[in-house]
Design a protein around this motif. Structure first.
Motif, PDB file in Angstrom:
ATOM      1  N   ILE A 102      31.671  69.561  72.955  1.00  0.00           N
ATOM      2  CA  ILE A 102      30.547  70.512  72.445  1.00  0.00           C
ATOM      3  C   ILE A 102      29.196  69.727  73.087  1.00  0.00           C
ATOM      4  N   LYS A 103      28.121  70.342  73.112  1.00  0.00           N
ATOM      5  CA  LYS A 103      26.871  69.881  73.590  1.00  0.00           C
ATOM      6  C   LYS A 103      26.267  69.422  72.355  1.00  0.00           C
ATOM      7  N   LYS A 104      25.280  68.737  72.258  1.00  0.00           N
ATOM      8  CA  LYS A 104      24.578  68.143  71.132  1.00  0.00           C
ATOM      9  C   LYS A 104      23.905  69.417  70.313  1.00  0.00           C
ATOM     10  N   CYS A 105      24.032  69.482  69.158  1.00  0.00           N
ATOM     11  CA  CYS A 105      23.480  70.857  68.349  1.00  0.00           C
ATOM     12  C   CYS A 105      23.415  70.475  67.040  1.00  0.00           C
ATOM     13  N   GLN A 106      22.760  71.237  66.095  1.00  0.00           N
ATOM     14  CA  GLN A 106      22.748  71.109  64.749  1.00  0.00           C
ATOM     15  C   GLN A 106      23.781  70.515  63.843  1.00  0.00           C
ATOM     16  N   ILE A 107      25.251  70.921  64.334  1.00  0.00           N
ATOM     17  CA  ILE A 107      26.130  70.493  63.506  1.00  0.00           C
ATOM     18  C   ILE A 107      26.831  69.259  63.913  1.00  0.00           C
ATOM     19  N   ALA A 108      26.640  68.886  65.586  1.00  0.00           N
ATOM     20  CA  ALA A 108      27.227  67.912  66.149  1.00  0.00           C
ATOM     21  C   ALA A 108      26.046  67.096  66.849  1.00  0.00           C
ATOM     22  N   GLY A 110      26.049  63.990  68.180  1.00  0.00           N
ATOM     23  CA  GLY A 110      26.219  62.761  69.198  1.00  0.00           C
ATOM     24  C   GLY A 110      25.850  63.233  70.631  1.00  0.00           C
ATOM     25  N   ARG A 111      25.809  62.178  71.352  1.00  0.00           N
ATOM     26  CA  ARG A 111      25.513  62.541  72.643  1.00  0.00           C
ATOM     27  C   ARG A 111      26.744  63.534  73.355  1.00  0.00           C
ATOM     28  N   PHE A 112      27.797  62.687  72.849  1.00  0.00           N
ATOM     29  CA  PHE A 112      29.131  63.503  73.177  1.00  0.00           C
ATOM     30  C   PHE A 112      29.926  63.989  71.952  1.00  0.00           C
ATOM     31  N   ASN A 113      30.427  65.124  72.051  1.00  0.00           N
ATOM     32  CA  ASN A 113      30.964  65.827  70.704  1.00  0.00           C
ATOM     33  C   ASN A 113      32.325  66.526  71.292  1.00  0.00           C
ATOM     34  N   HIS A 114      33.400  65.995  70.637  1.00  0.00           N
ATOM     35  CA  HIS A 114      34.645  66.771  70.909  1.00  0.00           C
ATOM     36  C   HIS A 114      35.215  67.410  69.747  1.00  0.00           C
ATOM     37  N   ALA A 115      35.817  68.666  69.868  1.00  0.00           N
ATOM     38  CA  ALA A 115      36.357  69.458  68.839  1.00  0.00           C
ATOM     39  C   ALA A 115      37.835  69.625  68.705  1.00  0.00           C
ATOM     40  N   PHE A 155      30.934  74.726  55.903  1.00  0.00           N
ATOM     41  CA  PHE A 155      31.595  73.267  55.622  1.00  0.00           C
ATOM     42  C   PHE A 155      32.416  73.417  54.512  1.00  0.00           C
ATOM     43  N   PRO A 156      33.328  72.282  54.109  1.00  0.00           N
ATOM     44  CA  PRO A 156      33.988  72.437  53.099  1.00  0.00           C
ATOM     45  C   PRO A 156      33.185  72.504  51.874  1.00  0.00           C
ATOM     46  N   ASN A 157      33.755  73.357  50.909  1.00  0.00           N
ATOM     47  CA  ASN A 157      33.402  73.654  49.582  1.00  0.00           C
ATOM     48  C   ASN A 157      31.957  74.521  49.694  1.00  0.00           C
ATOM     49  N   GLU A 158      31.697  75.141  50.843  1.00  0.00           N
ATOM     50  CA  GLU A 158      30.646  75.957  50.902  1.00  0.00           C
ATOM     51  C   GLU A 158      31.093  77.323  51.523  1.00  0.00           C
ATOM     52  N   ASN A 159      30.276  78.378  51.345  1.00  0.00           N
ATOM     53  CA  ASN A 159      30.393  79.864  51.981  1.00  0.00           C
ATOM     54  C   ASN A 159      29.359  80.138  53.062  1.00  0.00           C
ATOM     55  N   ILE A 160      28.309  79.429  53.206  1.00  0.00           N
ATOM     56  CA  ILE A 160      27.173  79.812  54.126  1.00  0.00           C
ATOM     57  C   ILE A 160      27.710  79.612  55.358  1.00  0.00           C
ATOM     58  N   ASP A 161      27.647  80.480  56.431  1.00  0.00           N
ATOM     59  CA  ASP A 161      27.876  80.489  57.756  1.00  0.00           C
ATOM     60  C   ASP A 161      27.116  79.262  58.574  1.00  0.00           C
ATOM     61  N   CYS A 162      27.425  78.245  58.904  1.00  0.00           N
ATOM     62  CA  CYS A 162      26.685  76.890  59.065  1.00  0.00           C
ATOM     63  C   CYS A 162      26.266  76.933  60.784  1.00  0.00           C
ATOM     64  N   LEU A 163      26.873  78.413  61.252  1.00  0.00           N
ATOM     65  CA  LEU A 163      26.294  78.544  62.885  1.00  0.00           C
ATOM     66  C   LEU A 163      25.649  79.789  62.909  1.00  0.00           C
ATOM     67  N   GLN A 167      23.830  80.665  67.800  1.00  0.00           N
ATOM     68  CA  GLN A 167      24.864  81.513  68.549  1.00  0.00           C
ATOM     69  C   GLN A 167      25.641  81.057  69.651  1.00  0.00           C
ATOM     70  N   LYS A 168      25.011  79.838  70.584  1.00  0.00           N
ATOM     71  CA  LYS A 168      25.561  79.317  71.680  1.00  0.00           C
ATOM     72  C   LYS A 168      26.743  78.520  71.331  1.00  0.00           C
ATOM     73  N   THR A 169      26.630  77.783  70.040  1.00  0.00           N
ATOM     74  CA  THR A 169      27.782  76.791  69.701  1.00  0.00           C
ATOM     75  C   THR A 169      28.968  77.665  68.861  1.00  0.00           C
ATOM     76  N   ARG A 170      28.458  78.803  68.492  1.00  0.00           N
ATOM     77  CA  ARG A 170      29.676  79.889  67.746  1.00  0.00           C
ATOM     78  C   ARG A 170      30.345  80.396  68.789  1.00  0.00           C
ATOM     79  N   ASN A 171      29.665  80.708  69.955  1.00  0.00           N
ATOM     80  CA  ASN A 171      30.201  81.510  71.094  1.00  0.00           C
ATOM     81  C   ASN A 171      31.126  80.518  71.626  1.00  0.00           C
ATOM     82  N   LEU A 172      30.869  79.205  71.926  1.00  0.00           N
ATOM     83  CA  LEU A 172      31.798  78.214  72.554  1.00  0.00           C
ATOM     84  C   LEU A 172      32.692  78.141  71.651  1.00  0.00           C
ATOM     85  N   LEU A 173      32.819  77.556  70.359  1.00  0.00           N
ATOM     86  CA  LEU A 173      33.831  77.429  69.647  1.00  0.00           C
ATOM     87  C   LEU A 173      34.851  78.529  69.541  1.00  0.00           C
TER      88      LEU A 173
END
Length: 213
Positions: A102-108, A110-115, A155-163, A167-173
């Motif tokens: 995953i490219k750097k974004c609001q929820i990740a 790092g310079r590099f991110n792996h899911a 996120f754990p213990n939450e119900n709000i859609d964090c993405l 939309q770009k990160t959501r579509n990728l995941l």
């Protein structure tokens, strides 16, 4: 064999078998080696070295340990999975069934991110701190744990859609991981792509090792 037993088997493969040598590989490296063997009929030692960032001596030791567990065998063409090895990694990949960068974004951040996604494992975290700690052990700068709940990434213990606003990160995941309700996603962040990947794998494997379904 359940997932706890499977991770214990990986730990047995890593164990020194009475050797006094300090090993330079661990559980996530062996898992990645089995993934490579699952994807390729034969894997050469040089390919293991390149893909696992390990020296030739460490690769030789790892293959020897895998042979002792009857997971692999070797010919002049390279190392290949035995029937036992094929069944073992197939079962593990039914839970850890997809990964992506995953490219750097609001929820990740790092310079590099792996899911890594874990099927039906959303129950296995309270806050995500445990998953983060397992990534930091392998050099990650941090980690994010997401749950897929009611067709949303939360996120754990939450119900709000964090993405909701990404939309770009959501579509990728969605396209790479194919999440279903009840799945957990661990994203490791690091300054090096291999560190991000191996840290995410470590967190996923130890989440399996410490939580039974």
């Amino acid at each position: 064999m359940n997932t706890i037993q499977q991770v214990q088997t990986l730990q047995n493969i890593v164990s020194r078998k009475g050797s006094s040598k300090v090993l330079t590989f661990s559980v996530p490296h062996v898992f990645k080696a089995l993934q490579l063997l699952h994807e390729n009929e034969y894997v050469s030692r040089s390919s293991f070295c390149q893909n696992l960032h390990m020296g030739e001596g460490a690769v030789k030791t790892m293959i020897m340990h895998l042979k002792k567990e009857s997971m692999v065998d070797s010919t002049k063409s390279g190392t290949f999975l035995t029937i036992k090895g094929k069944a073992f990694i197939k079962n593990l990949l039914e839970v850890i069934f997809a990964e992506c960068d995953i490219k750097k974004c609001q929820i990740a951040q790092g310079r590099f991110n792996h899911a890594v996604i874990l099927k039906n494992y959303s129950f296995a975290t309270k806050t995500g701190v445990e998953q983060r700690d397992y990534t930091i052990l392998y050099g990650a700068s941090g980690a994010t744990t997401l749950l897929y709940k009611e067709d949303r990434f939360v996120f754990p213990n939450e119900n709000i859609d964090c993405l909701l606003n990404d939309q770009k990160t959501r579509n990728l995941l969605t396209s790479e991981l194919h999440p279903k309700n009840g799945d957990m996603i661990i994203i490791a962040s690091a300054s090096d792509p291999f560190v991000a990947e191996i840290a995410a794998k470590n967190s996923a494997l130890w989440t399996l090792a410490t939580h039974s379904r």
